[in-house]
Design a protein around this motif. Sequence first.
Motif, PDB file in Angstrom:
ATOM      1  N   VAL A  13       0.865  -1.179   0.000  1.00 60.76           N
ATOM      2  CA  VAL A  13       0.000   0.000   0.000  1.00 60.76           C
ATOM      3  C   VAL A  13       0.903   1.231   0.000  1.00 60.76           C
ATOM      4  O   VAL A  13       2.027   1.195   0.508  1.00 60.76           O
ATOM      5  CB  VAL A  13      -0.957   0.030   1.223  1.00 60.76           C
ATOM      6  CG1 VAL A  13      -1.978  -1.076   1.132  1.00 60.76           C
ATOM      7  CG2 VAL A  13      -0.206  -0.067   2.533  1.00 60.76           C
ATOM      8  N   ASP A  14       0.432   2.292  -0.613  1.00 61.87           N
ATOM      9  CA  ASP A  14       1.177   3.560  -0.633  1.00 61.87           C
ATOM     10  C   ASP A  14       2.642   3.391  -1.054  1.00 61.87           C
ATOM     11  O   ASP A  14       3.544   3.898  -0.398  1.00 61.87           O
ATOM     12  CB  ASP A  14       1.115   4.242   0.742  1.00 61.87           C
ATOM     13  CG  ASP A  14      -0.303   4.594   1.137  1.00 61.87           C
ATOM     14  OD1 ASP A  14      -1.110   4.879   0.239  1.00 61.87           O
ATOM     15  OD2 ASP A  14      -0.598   4.568   2.342  1.00 61.87           O
ATOM     16  N   GLY A  15       2.872   2.654  -2.115  1.00 62.57           N
ATOM     17  CA  GLY A  15       4.234   2.485  -2.626  1.00 62.57           C
ATOM     18  C   GLY A  15       5.003   1.342  -2.005  1.00 62.57           C
ATOM     19  O   GLY A  15       6.134   1.062  -2.392  1.00 62.57           O
ATOM     20  N   GLY A  16       4.431   0.650  -1.046  1.00 62.60           N
ATOM     21  CA  GLY A  16       5.080  -0.510  -0.451  1.00 62.60           C
ATOM     22  C   GLY A  16       5.983  -0.153   0.716  1.00 62.60           C
ATOM     23  O   GLY A  16       6.225   1.012   1.015  1.00 62.60           O
ATOM     24  N   PRO A  17       6.503  -1.185   1.378  1.00 56.94           N
ATOM     25  CA  PRO A  17       7.355  -0.966   2.534  1.00 56.94           C
ATOM     26  C   PRO A  17       8.737  -0.449   2.128  1.00 56.94           C
ATOM     27  O   PRO A  17       9.199  -0.706   1.023  1.00 56.94           O
ATOM     28  CB  PRO A  17       7.460  -2.350   3.170  1.00 56.94           C
ATOM     29  CG  PRO A  17       7.212  -3.303   2.050  1.00 56.94           C
ATOM     30  CD  PRO A  17       6.272  -2.601   1.108  1.00 56.94           C
ATOM     31  N   ALA A  18       9.362   0.261   3.028  1.00 53.63           N
ATOM     32  CA  ALA A  18      10.725   0.751   2.814  1.00 53.63           C
ATOM     33  C   ALA A  18      11.684  -0.435   2.761  1.00 53.63           C
ATOM     34  O   ALA A  18      11.397  -1.507   3.289  1.00 53.63           O
ATOM     35  CB  ALA A  18      11.117   1.696   3.948  1.00 53.63           C
ATOM     36  N   ALA A  19      12.825  -0.229   2.125  1.00 52.26           N
ATOM     37  CA  ALA A  19      13.825  -1.294   2.001  1.00 52.26           C
ATOM     38  C   ALA A  19      14.304  -1.787   3.369  1.00 52.26           C
ATOM     39  O   ALA A  19      14.678  -2.945   3.516  1.00 52.26           O
ATOM     40  CB  ALA A  19      15.004  -0.804   1.174  1.00 52.26           C
TER      41      ALA A  19
END
Length: 186
Positions: A136-142
């Motif tokens: 969601v919203d561009g996905g999780p951070a690395a």
Amino acid sequence: MSPFHTAILAILALAGCTSLVHSTAARLATMDPLTADPAALELVVVLPPGLAVTPGSAKLELSADRGAEHKSGSFQLAERPAAAGVAVPEGGSARGFAIAEADVPKMRALQAEIAAWKREGAAKGSLGMGLGGCAVDGGPAADARGSVLIRVQEGGPFLPLIADGKLSDLLGAQVLAAIKPCKGAE
């Protein structure tokens, strides 16, 4: 240790991971999945911002092997509010899961069937849990992190199974990068 061992799928995937809470893993390894009350099993998954559980994807799997013979069942886990007091990262979420009420008698029947089968000869088995994730919203951070807590007896404490694990270590960088957007979140 009983020859009929338990294994949470996450443990199998994370055997050497430093975020795996070994005391909880050891306790789960002594649990007999044939006598565990399915209605008492409950999980809490703490997700970082950008990650959600794919609706309907959470399942509990019970299986046993005896030589070339195999018995197994898959049981739907129903989402429920997470237990109070669970620490959630800013922007993240916590989701609770327990075996769906309709599947409790089905799992108890399979437990009894496997127990009878086991009395006839040596068997090895496993109890595992799996779920799908979506972005969601561009996905999780690395560098996103997550946790998993488990309760194995009704009214008992939630035990940490994975404590603040880095998703790229838990899932692998390629899997993390390949997480698709949630339907309706494009």
